[in-house]
Design a protein around this motif. Structure first.
Motif, PDB file in Angstrom:
ATOM      1  N   VAL A 126      -0.746 -10.362   0.405  1.00  0.00           N
ATOM      2  CA  VAL A 126       0.580  -9.723   0.308  1.00  0.00           C
ATOM      3  C   VAL A 126       0.888  -9.405  -1.154  1.00  0.00           C
ATOM      4  N   LYS A 127       0.463 -10.288  -2.062  1.00  0.00           N
ATOM      5  CA  LYS A 127       0.671 -10.052  -3.493  1.00  0.00           C
ATOM      6  C   LYS A 127      -0.071  -8.789  -3.952  1.00  0.00           C
ATOM      7  N   CYS A 128      -1.303  -8.648  -3.523  1.00  0.00           N
ATOM      8  CA  CYS A 128      -2.072  -7.431  -3.843  1.00  0.00           C
ATOM      9  C   CYS A 128      -1.322  -6.188  -3.374  1.00  0.00           C
ATOM     10  N   LYS A 131      -3.736  -1.012  -1.534  1.00  0.00           N
ATOM     11  CA  LYS A 131      -3.812  -0.954  -0.073  1.00  0.00           C
ATOM     12  C   LYS A 131      -4.592  -2.180   0.394  1.00  0.00           C
ATOM     13  N   ALA A 132      -3.894  -3.132   1.008  1.00  0.00           N
ATOM     14  CA  ALA A 132      -4.558  -4.366   1.424  1.00  0.00           C
ATOM     15  C   ALA A 132      -4.679  -4.408   2.938  1.00  0.00           C
ATOM     16  N   VAL A 133      -5.759  -4.993   3.429  1.00  0.00           N
ATOM     17  CA  VAL A 133      -5.827  -5.303   4.860  1.00  0.00           C
ATOM     18  C   VAL A 133      -6.114  -6.785   5.024  1.00  0.00           C
ATOM     19  N   MET A 134      -5.499  -7.362   6.058  1.00  0.00           N
ATOM     20  CA  MET A 134      -5.756  -8.749   6.435  1.00  0.00           C
ATOM     21  C   MET A 134      -6.375  -8.685   7.823  1.00  0.00           C
ATOM     22  N   ILE A 135      -7.564  -9.216   7.970  1.00  0.00           N
ATOM     23  CA  ILE A 135      -8.185  -9.146   9.294  1.00  0.00           C
ATOM     24  C   ILE A 135      -8.082 -10.483  10.033  1.00  0.00           C
ATOM     25  N   GLY A 147       2.109 -12.707  12.175  1.00  0.00           N
ATOM     26  CA  GLY A 147       3.394 -13.361  11.921  1.00  0.00           C
ATOM     27  C   GLY A 147       3.501 -13.886  10.500  1.00  0.00           C
ATOM     28  N   LEU A 148       2.438 -14.558  10.050  1.00  0.00           N
ATOM     29  CA  LEU A 148       2.441 -15.155   8.716  1.00  0.00           C
ATOM     30  C   LEU A 148       2.591 -14.087   7.626  1.00  0.00           C
ATOM     31  N   VAL A 149       1.925 -12.962   7.812  1.00  0.00           N
ATOM     32  CA  VAL A 149       2.047 -11.878   6.825  1.00  0.00           C
ATOM     33  C   VAL A 149       3.500 -11.394   6.748  1.00  0.00           C
ATOM     34  N   ILE A 171       5.660 -14.068   4.924  1.00  0.00           N
ATOM     35  CA  ILE A 171       5.438 -14.071   3.477  1.00  0.00           C
ATOM     36  C   ILE A 171       6.032 -12.816   2.840  1.00  0.00           C
ATOM     37  N   ALA A 172       5.859 -11.674   3.494  1.00  0.00           N
ATOM     38  CA  ALA A 172       6.418 -10.427   2.954  1.00  0.00           C
ATOM     39  C   ALA A 172       7.945 -10.505   2.855  1.00  0.00           C
ATOM     40  N   PHE A 173       8.581 -11.166   3.832  1.00  0.00           N
ATOM     41  CA  PHE A 173      10.046 -11.300   3.811  1.00  0.00           C
ATOM     42  C   PHE A 173      10.517 -12.132   2.612  1.00  0.00           C
ATOM     43  N   GLY A 174       9.603 -12.889   2.019  1.00  0.00           N
ATOM     44  CA  GLY A 174       9.953 -13.656   0.822  1.00  0.00           C
ATOM     45  C   GLY A 174      10.118 -12.795  -0.420  1.00  0.00           C
TER      46      GLY A 174
END
Lengths: 245, 245
Positions: A66-68, A74-78, A90-92, A95-98
């Motif tokens: 999320v920091k990147c 452009k980040a992807v989380m797989i 959900g976790l992403v 964290i983004a809402f922070g």
């Protein structure tokens, strides 16, 4: 402001990943994920930055990704399977809402073939009627709640799919769930166990409720327990939808 | 002896169909499916034989497709979403089992992105914890059993996904389920409604348990009702997995 795309890569083979998921991975600057799953998409990520971490480091990995994105990449989380089912979606978001609105990265979710769908396809058609999905991992959920859910699902004659049925450090949960289900369901109820669906080391077992805990089950296995109508024929597990033939 | 492949084509866009599903469709001699879904894959089937029938003719359609396969043709039967979830996978097996072993066609199931996964991705991350999937259609299932399952799911604080929540001829079921859920869950529980996920006419609504039956809901809608931890923020519905942040 960047963007993070959370992607379900499906059961593991590129053949079962959607073009939408593949395109997002190919367009990314940074790819994050559990190292085991990163390997499944190795050929897609050549030359790109990778944030690969071990199991149990989900929060750190998501924070980094999320920091990147917040920094404009452009980040992807797989996740394997579908990112929205016991995956990282959900976790992403959490964290983004922070981040304050001005720097918060955009989040997009791309669905994948989830493990339960892949396992069902290997077994035949066990999920054709109302079903529940329960994780037996009590790392983040009180064990009492998991047991209660299993008992209620059995009373409702749902088809029951179990994620995380067993791990090296968690071997007793499946036995307790077995005992709970045996109170409400016939011991002859068909049970399918699938490991590594659609991968080269795919393995399936079809057995019954009484005996299934004697089989080899691990954290990569999905267990599907039939309802009162589920039958097995010629090595195939089928839950009828109820059509008159 | 031929083969019938039962394929989940995903939510409707070719971009969300797996390469494995696409290849099987492209290799087929005969393509069967509900006419509305056949249209989604129109560009893939040029020149091939099509068995397209209307809603409620599932059994006839499956019989024809299995017969083609038994005669030696490569047949595919398509379902939207995943064929193993309220799709045609079970029925195809049941019909194939009616053939003697010598002429029985081989059956293969190819999983797709199911409607509930696609809807969840549109809403955010509502399915991140244990969930149930229930169809509110009482055409093939006793209504009493459906109500019982809804009550048990609510008592277990499951996330609840509803398929077939309403149709033109079946408008009251959703109200009865609403009343049952209201007995066990907070009226403020987040509810998401998604129609035509990932298609050009996609529509999403996020509301709550008290009010959701006032929204437009039809047979192409998926309704996802959160658990006691589900929250809504900035138009996104999230069920936390339980990670400490």
């Amino acid at each position: 402001m960047g963007k993070i795309t959370v992607i379900g890569i499906g059961p593991g083979s590129l053949d079962e990943m959607t073009p939408r998921a593949r395109a997002a991975i190919e367009a990314a600057d940074v790819i994050a994920g559990f190292t085991t799953y990163i390997k499944f998409i190795d050929e897609l990520i050549k030359g790109r930055e990778v944030i690969g971490t071990g199991m149990m480091q989900e929060v750190d990995r998501c924070r980094l990704a999320v920091k990147c994105a917040a920094e404009g990449k452009k980040a992807v989380m797989i996740s394997s399977g579908d990112a929205g089912i016991y995956g990282m979606a959900g976790l992403v978001y959490e964290i983004a809402f922070g981040y304050p609105q001005e720097t918060r990265p955009e989040v997009e979710i791309i669905a994948g073939i989830s493990a339960v769908n892949a396992a069902a396809a290997v077994l035949g058609a066990p999920l054709m009627h109302d079903f529940v999905v329960i994780s037996l991992s009590d790392r983040l959920t009180p064990w009492g709640l998991i047991k209660k859910r299993a008992a209620l699902a059995a009373q409702g004659d749902y088809v029951i799919a179990l994620y995380n049925p067993k791990s090296k450090s968690r071997v007793k949960n499946i036995d307790e769930i077995h005992d709970i289900l045996m109170q409400y369901k016939s011991p002859e109820t068909p049970v399918g166990i699938v490991r590594s669906a659609s991968r080269s080391d795919e393995r399936k077992i079809i057995t019954n409720l009484r005996d299934f805990t004697n089989e080899e089950i691990d954290m990569f296995s999905i267990v599907i327990i039939g309802n009162s109508k589920t039958f097995v024929r010629d090595g195939v597990m089928v839950t009828p939808r109820g059509y008159k033939l």
